[in-house]
Design a protein around this motif. Structure first.
Motif, PDB file in Angstrom:
ATOM      1  N   LEU A  35     -10.658   4.921  -4.653  1.00  0.00           N
ATOM      2  CA  LEU A  35      -9.361   4.465  -5.132  1.00  0.00           C
ATOM      3  C   LEU A  35      -8.250   4.835  -4.156  1.00  0.00           C
ATOM      4  CD1 LEU A  35      -7.425   3.316  -7.266  1.00  0.00           C
ATOM      5  CD2 LEU A  35      -7.492   5.546  -8.409  1.00  0.00           C
ATOM      6  N   ASN A  36      -8.295   6.062  -3.671  1.00  0.00           N
ATOM      7  CA  ASN A  36      -7.271   6.500  -2.714  1.00  0.00           C
ATOM      8  C   ASN A  36      -7.276   5.643  -1.450  1.00  0.00           C
ATOM      9  OD1 ASN A  36      -6.390   8.577  -4.378  1.00  0.00           O
ATOM     10  ND2 ASN A  36      -7.798  10.078  -3.498  1.00  0.00           N
ATOM     11  N   ARG A  37      -8.462   5.291  -0.993  1.00  0.00           N
ATOM     12  CA  ARG A  37      -8.565   4.495   0.233  1.00  0.00           C
ATOM     13  C   ARG A  37      -8.066   3.067   0.018  1.00  0.00           C
ATOM     14  NH1 ARG A  37     -14.451   5.007   2.668  1.00  0.00           N
ATOM     15  NH2 ARG A  37     -13.435   3.720   4.288  1.00  0.00           N
ATOM     16  N   THR A  38      -8.538   2.417  -1.061  1.00  0.00           N
ATOM     17  CA  THR A  38      -8.123   1.029  -1.300  1.00  0.00           C
ATOM     18  C   THR A  38      -6.656   0.946  -1.708  1.00  0.00           C
ATOM     19  OG1 THR A  38      -8.943   1.185  -3.587  1.00  0.00           O
ATOM     20  CG2 THR A  38     -10.426   0.235  -1.937  1.00  0.00           C
ATOM     21  N   GLU A  39      -6.166   1.962  -2.414  1.00  0.00           N
ATOM     22  CA  GLU A  39      -4.760   1.968  -2.831  1.00  0.00           C
ATOM     23  C   GLU A  39      -3.849   2.030  -1.599  1.00  0.00           C
ATOM     24  OE1 GLU A  39      -2.658   3.808  -6.739  1.00  0.00           O
ATOM     25  OE2 GLU A  39      -3.574   5.242  -5.368  1.00  0.00           O
ATOM     26  N   LYS A  40      -4.241   2.836  -0.637  1.00  0.00           N
ATOM     27  CA  LYS A  40      -3.460   2.941   0.598  1.00  0.00           C
ATOM     28  C   LYS A  40      -3.502   1.632   1.379  1.00  0.00           C
ATOM     29  CE  LYS A  40      -3.016   5.646   4.859  1.00  0.00           C
ATOM     30  NZ  LYS A  40      -3.582   6.762   5.672  1.00  0.00           N
ATOM     31  N   LEU A  41      -4.700   1.040   1.487  1.00  0.00           N
ATOM     32  CA  LEU A  41      -4.840  -0.234   2.185  1.00  0.00           C
ATOM     33  C   LEU A  41      -4.052  -1.332   1.481  1.00  0.00           C
ATOM     34  CD1 LEU A  41      -8.646  -0.288   3.129  1.00  0.00           C
ATOM     35  CD2 LEU A  41      -6.707  -0.083   4.692  1.00  0.00           C
ATOM     36  N   ASP A  42      -4.101  -1.316   0.155  1.00  0.00           N
ATOM     37  CA  ASP A  42      -3.400  -2.331  -0.635  1.00  0.00           C
ATOM     38  C   ASP A  42      -1.892  -2.256  -0.401  1.00  0.00           C
ATOM     39  OD1 ASP A  42      -3.041  -4.392  -2.421  1.00  0.00           O
ATOM     40  OD2 ASP A  42      -3.128  -3.122  -4.194  1.00  0.00           O
ATOM     41  N   GLN A  43      -1.369  -1.046  -0.380  1.00  0.00           N
ATOM     42  CA  GLN A  43       0.067  -0.870  -0.146  1.00  0.00           C
ATOM     43  C   GLN A  43       0.460  -1.339   1.255  1.00  0.00           C
ATOM     44  OE1 GLN A  43       0.566   3.304  -0.941  1.00  0.00           O
ATOM     45  NE2 GLN A  43       0.560   3.045  -3.169  1.00  0.00           N
ATOM     46  N   GLU A  44      -0.368  -0.988   2.240  1.00  0.00           N
ATOM     47  CA  GLU A  44      -0.083  -1.405   3.612  1.00  0.00           C
ATOM     48  C   GLU A  44      -0.202  -2.917   3.765  1.00  0.00           C
ATOM     49  OE1 GLU A  44      -2.884   0.841   5.832  1.00  0.00           O
ATOM     50  OE2 GLU A  44      -1.682   2.690   5.820  1.00  0.00           O
ATOM     51  N   TYR A  45      -1.194  -3.505   3.102  1.00  0.00           N
ATOM     52  CA  TYR A  45      -1.393  -4.947   3.223  1.00  0.00           C
ATOM     53  C   TYR A  45      -0.273  -5.719   2.533  1.00  0.00           C
ATOM     54  CZ  TYR A  45      -4.027  -9.220   3.959  1.00  0.00           C
ATOM     55  OH  TYR A  45      -4.418 -10.450   4.408  1.00  0.00           O
ATOM     56  N   THR A  46       0.268  -5.147   1.467  1.00  0.00           N
ATOM     57  CA  THR A  46       1.392  -5.784   0.777  1.00  0.00           C
ATOM     58  C   THR A  46       2.587  -5.906   1.714  1.00  0.00           C
ATOM     59  OG1 THR A  46       0.674  -4.953  -1.384  1.00  0.00           O
ATOM     60  CG2 THR A  46       2.990  -5.609  -1.178  1.00  0.00           C
ATOM     61  N   ILE A  47       2.823  -4.860   2.499  1.00  0.00           N
ATOM     62  CA  ILE A  47       3.920  -4.891   3.479  1.00  0.00           C
ATOM     63  C   ILE A  47       3.672  -5.989   4.510  1.00  0.00           C
ATOM     64  CG2 ILE A  47       5.108  -3.580   5.286  1.00  0.00           C
ATOM     65  CD1 ILE A  47       4.440  -1.038   3.706  1.00  0.00           C
ATOM     66  N   TYR A  48       2.430  -6.061   4.986  1.00  0.00           N
ATOM     67  CA  TYR A  48       2.065  -7.095   5.963  1.00  0.00           C
ATOM     68  C   TYR A  48       2.242  -8.493   5.372  1.00  0.00           C
ATOM     69  CZ  TYR A  48      -1.158 -10.330   8.274  1.00  0.00           C
ATOM     70  OH  TYR A  48      -1.716 -11.436   8.863  1.00  0.00           O
ATOM     71  N   ASN A  49       1.754  -8.677   4.138  1.00  0.00           N
ATOM     72  CA  ASN A  49       1.823  -9.987   3.499  1.00  0.00           C
ATOM     73  C   ASN A  49       3.270 -10.427   3.285  1.00  0.00           C
ATOM     74  OD1 ASN A  49       0.214 -12.149   2.467  1.00  0.00           O
ATOM     75  ND2 ASN A  49       0.825 -11.565   0.409  1.00  0.00           N
ATOM     76  N   ASP A  50       4.127  -9.485   2.898  1.00  0.00           N
ATOM     77  CA  ASP A  50       5.548  -9.794   2.701  1.00  0.00           C
ATOM     78  C   ASP A  50       6.191 -10.225   4.022  1.00  0.00           C
ATOM     79  OD1 ASP A  50       5.348  -9.207   0.040  1.00  0.00           O
ATOM     80  OD2 ASP A  50       6.166  -7.178   0.214  1.00  0.00           O
ATOM     81  N   LYS A  51       5.780  -9.578   5.107  1.00  0.00           N
ATOM     82  CA  LYS A  51       6.338  -9.914   6.419  1.00  0.00           C
ATOM     83  C   LYS A  51       5.884 -11.307   6.856  1.00  0.00           C
ATOM     84  CE  LYS A  51       8.779  -8.893  10.025  1.00  0.00           C
ATOM     85  NZ  LYS A  51      10.239  -8.727   9.924  1.00  0.00           N
ATOM     86  N   VAL A  52       4.606 -11.636   6.608  1.00  0.00           N
ATOM     87  CA  VAL A  52       4.105 -12.967   6.943  1.00  0.00           C
ATOM     88  C   VAL A  52       4.833 -14.025   6.119  1.00  0.00           C
ATOM     89  CG1 VAL A  52       2.095 -14.488   6.907  1.00  0.00           C
ATOM     90  CG2 VAL A  52       1.843 -12.126   7.643  1.00  0.00           C
ATOM     91  N   ARG A  53       5.045 -13.728   4.834  1.00  0.00           N
ATOM     92  CA  ARG A  53       5.768 -14.670   3.963  1.00  0.00           C
ATOM     93  C   ARG A  53       7.175 -14.918   4.491  1.00  0.00           C
ATOM     94  NH1 ARG A  53       5.643 -11.917  -0.185  1.00  0.00           N
ATOM     95  NH2 ARG A  53       3.875 -12.858  -1.291  1.00  0.00           N
ATOM     96  N   ALA A  54       7.862 -13.840   4.880  1.00  0.00           N
ATOM     97  CA  ALA A  54       9.226 -13.981   5.396  1.00  0.00           C
ATOM     98  C   ALA A  54       9.234 -14.790   6.694  1.00  0.00           C
ATOM     99  CB  ALA A  54       9.838 -12.609   5.632  1.00  0.00           C
ATOM    100  N   THR A  55       8.240 -14.546   7.545  1.00  0.00           N
ATOM    101  CA  THR A  55       8.155 -15.274   8.811  1.00  0.00           C
ATOM    102  C   THR A  55       7.928 -16.761   8.574  1.00  0.00           C
ATOM    103  OG1 THR A  55       7.243 -13.317   9.912  1.00  0.00           O
ATOM    104  CG2 THR A  55       6.931 -15.441  11.009  1.00  0.00           C
ATOM    105  N   VAL A  56       6.981 -17.073   7.690  1.00  0.00           N
ATOM    106  CA  VAL A  56       6.695 -18.482   7.377  1.00  0.00           C
ATOM    107  C   VAL A  56       7.930 -19.151   6.787  1.00  0.00           C
ATOM    108  CG1 VAL A  56       5.358 -20.010   5.886  1.00  0.00           C
ATOM    109  CG2 VAL A  56       4.226 -18.147   7.080  1.00  0.00           C
ATOM    110  N   SER A  57       8.625 -18.450   5.890  1.00  0.00           N
ATOM    111  CA  SER A  57       9.831 -19.007   5.276  1.00  0.00           C
ATOM    112  C   SER A  57      10.883 -19.318   6.329  1.00  0.00           C
ATOM    113  CB  SER A  57      10.400 -18.030   4.241  1.00  0.00           C
ATOM    114  OG  SER A  57       9.489 -17.809   3.191  1.00  0.00           O
TER     115      SER A  57
END
Length: 318
Positions: free
Chosen positions: A33-55
């Motif tokens: 859980l600790n490992r995936t939770e950390k990855l999930d949080q980091e990936y959310t930041i990445y995904n938000d940045k990709v969304r902003a770039t595409v927009s």
């Protein structure tokens, strides 16, 4: 009485071993859980940045194209009224973004687990999906299911539902390379017309004790903010051109959304597993405590009986 004491001791030993196993499983799930939770949080930041770039890219491209025809933007409606094909000759991009005029079939990418001992994680996903399928059936809608996780896949096939794709064996800490086949297949099926829209259904991780079932629209892509009057920010350097970048970034954004859902679902699964194992360990402790009380009472009764027999024997000798 001796046999009863022996049985109680065996039960206590057996339950204690079970409790040790569930406690070990709780600790393992906690690490995952600790490992995936950390990855999930980091990936959310990445995904938000990709969304902003595409927009930004799409907003700028729309403005550039509109600017060649008119300087008046007020006459254009909302994002849903824009015919993207008139601004882009990008085939795939148009297919990924522009809603189809007629929805003949709907795809559902359902994410479940491959095993049990995860509390209500799998049952909640299946329960919610069956409710969705029931409503779709009542409306005579054609449904195609992409099942990620053997639990959902096996259940839906037993219910004679249309499972067009299944994938099992996603690792406890998934990587993008590992689930690439899932992502590419989902997008390819959409582009090939297997379904006209795709929803990803999974359990969203809120915190260790809380999760929430989600149904998110993935294709066509609607989770972008188009601003008709926006120009490219100065900190963006586009090479070789916006169209070429969009050809790469937009499909990547669609794929990243699906991978993000899988990662989020795995995090929720580990949280549910950890909570379930913690509850099982606590129940084992409670049962052992009750059995020990019963054992002590049985011992006390046996000792009392033996003392009574000794006293009775002594009195008989007098």
């Amino acid at each position: 009485m001796a046999e009863s004491l022996l049985e109680l001791k065996k039960k206590i030993a057996s339950i204690q071993k079970t409790g040790q196993i569930t406690e070990a499983m709780r600790m393992v799930s906690g690490v995952k859980l600790n490992r995936t939770e950390k990855l999930d949080q980091e990936y959310t930041i990445y995904n938000d940045k990709v969304r902003a770039t595409v927009s930004h890219l799409m907003s700028s491209q729309i403005v550039n194209q509109l600017g060649k025809e008119t300087n008046e933007y007020s006459e254009f409606g909302s994002q849903s009224n824009i015919d993207y094909s008139s601004f882009f000759d990008l085939g795939t991009l148009v297919s990924l973004v522009q809603p189809r005029k007629e929805i003949k079939s709907t795809g559902y990418l359902v994410i479940s687990g491959d095993r049990g001992l995860v509390g209500s994680y799998n049952s909640q996903v299946i329960k919610n999906m069956m409710s969705i399928f029931k409503d779709a059936d009542a409306q005579n809608k054609d449904v195609k299911i992409l099942a990620v996780g053997s639990v959902a896949a096996q259940f839906f096939k037993k219910q004679n539902l249309n499972v067009v794709y299944e994938y099992s064996g996603v690792s406890d800490v998934p990587t993008y390379n590992e689930v690439r086949d899932i992502v590419q297949t989902a997008v390819k099926m959409y582009l090939n017309g297997v379904y006209d829209e795709l929803f990803v259904c999974y359990t969203h991780h809120v915190n260790t004790l809380t999760s929430a079932f989600r149904v998110e629209s993935m294709l066509p892509i609607s989770d972008i903010d188009i601003n008709h009057k926006e120009t490219m920010p100065k900190d963006y350097i586009i090479e070789p051109d916006i169209d070429s970048v969009l050809k790469t970034v937009l499909p990547q954004f669609a794929k990243s959304m699906i991978f993000g859902a899988i990662l989020d679902a795995k995090t929720a699964e580990h949280a549910s597993s950890m909570t379930a194992m913690q509850s099982a360990s606590q129940n084992a402790d409670d049962v052992v405590s009750g059995l020990k009380t019963k054992l002590n009472r049985a011992r006390q009764a046996q000792i009392t009986t033996e003392i009574t027999e000794i006293i009775g024997g002594a009195n008989a000798l007098e």
